[in-house]
Scaffold this active site. Sequence first.
Site, PDB file in Angstrom:
ATOM      1  N   SER A 265       0.866  -1.330  -0.019  1.00 36.21           N
ATOM      2  CA  SER A 265      -0.060   0.114  -0.051  1.00 36.21           C
ATOM      3  C   SER A 265       0.719   1.256  -0.052  1.00 36.21           C
ATOM      4  CB  SER A 265      -0.917   0.076   1.227  1.00 36.21           C
ATOM      5  OG  SER A 265      -1.611   1.192   1.388  1.00 36.21           O
ATOM      6  N   SER A 266       0.370   2.312  -0.923  1.00 35.67           N
ATOM      7  CA  SER A 266       0.967   3.620  -0.651  1.00 35.67           C
ATOM      8  C   SER A 266       0.703   4.302   0.615  1.00 35.67           C
ATOM      9  CB  SER A 266       0.655   4.175  -1.848  1.00 35.67           C
ATOM     10  OG  SER A 266      -0.666   4.368  -2.124  1.00 35.67           O
TER      11      SER A 266
END
Length: 468
Positions: A318-319
Amino acid sequence: MATRIESDLLGELQVPVDAYYGVQTQRAVENFNISTARLSQYRHFIWALGVVKMAAIKANHEMGLVDDKVKSAVVQACKEVMEGKFDKEFPIDMIQGGAGTSTNMNANEVIANRALELMGYEKGQYEHCSPNDVVNLSQSTNDAYPTAIKLSLIKMNYILIEHLQQLVDAFKKKGNKFANIIKMGRTQLQDAVPMTLGQEFCAYAMTLSEEIERLTQNANLFREVNMGATAIGTGINSVEGYSEACVKYLCEITGYPIVLATDLVEATPDTGSYVIYSSALKRMAVKVSKICNDLRLLSSGPRAGLNEINLPPMQPGSSIMPGKVNPVIPEVMNQICFKVIGNDLTVTFAAEAGQLQLNVMEPVLAHSILESIQFLMRGMDTLRLKCIDGITANEDVCENMVLKSIGIVTALNPHIGYKNSTRIAKEALKTGKGVYEIVLEEGILSEEELKEILKPENMIGPAKRTCQ
């Protein structure tokens, strides 16, 4: 860029001076800038085109239609095409109009120009070795092109099965490693009865191993070819005995048991073998995708999911959510399988679109199947090497789920009856107590009896615990 001038029915056209392809290939490059898929990307298809042209020139030589010098040069050129020396000379788009004529002429031109070189002539001096009059002698696109497709699919099917067998073996290895790890089986996403994690992985191996036989059976249909059918199956512009001689050489060159179709008029527009083989690819893709769904569920969590197995961490997930790792390898395999399923629908439409004595949609049909095979081979290797081989089990999680599950009440049925078992299950759901606890509280069974009945190893039944 230096060019040479070549001409065809539509007039003159400039072709790169060093190119082994000619005017008709150049027109196809200009006309069909459709996809990113080029013939040069499909090594086994180019190999098969070389095989077809070699068999044809040998048959024509046997029939007395070409002399020794031309035959030798063309055979050598075909051999070099088969070996991959001229793959970059096949620049045309796999998606094309003309029922494959551009592909056939691409092969004819490359082989003719290489043969001219071998005989001491310049590229384009077709009076000495013509793409149409020599390399395409006794042929039409309508028999040479589908025969090449079939030969390439036979070859690629052997390779596909090797990749599939490696994936099967990887699941077997994990199945045997996990043979003694007890876990809950599930139906309809609800607790069912205990099993071993090994049984689960052995089942994956078994269901995929079944596809080897299906792929083999369906690929055998490609052995029937229509060489000598020429335009529509009547054999116009070929001589008596050519078909049999050509098929003989196809067998000799490939080692495959190729046979001549009984009715060449029927065989020329028929695409049934592609439909059934594509359906086998789809069936395998459906199975692989289902397994990947399972792997994603079994590894879900790590705190709020099943967390029975760990997939190898391949990249940050995930960013925005630190520490998150996603099951990216099963995810990409799912998407590959979706593409294969979609390609099967394309094959179905392309086969149905055939009209009268020819199916002109064979280019998209061929590309769809070839692409599916390539995607599956690469995908299965990725799944095996980057996922299956590195899976580990959370044995404590699996065991605790068994002991806490209401599903183990099924093991009590033979001892206390279905009605009592149902009541206990309902009570466990209502109170949050364990089945074990309730049975003891009510004095239905002694602790010794209960322990013996609910031993995990006694609840998996007679099923094999290791892969065969």
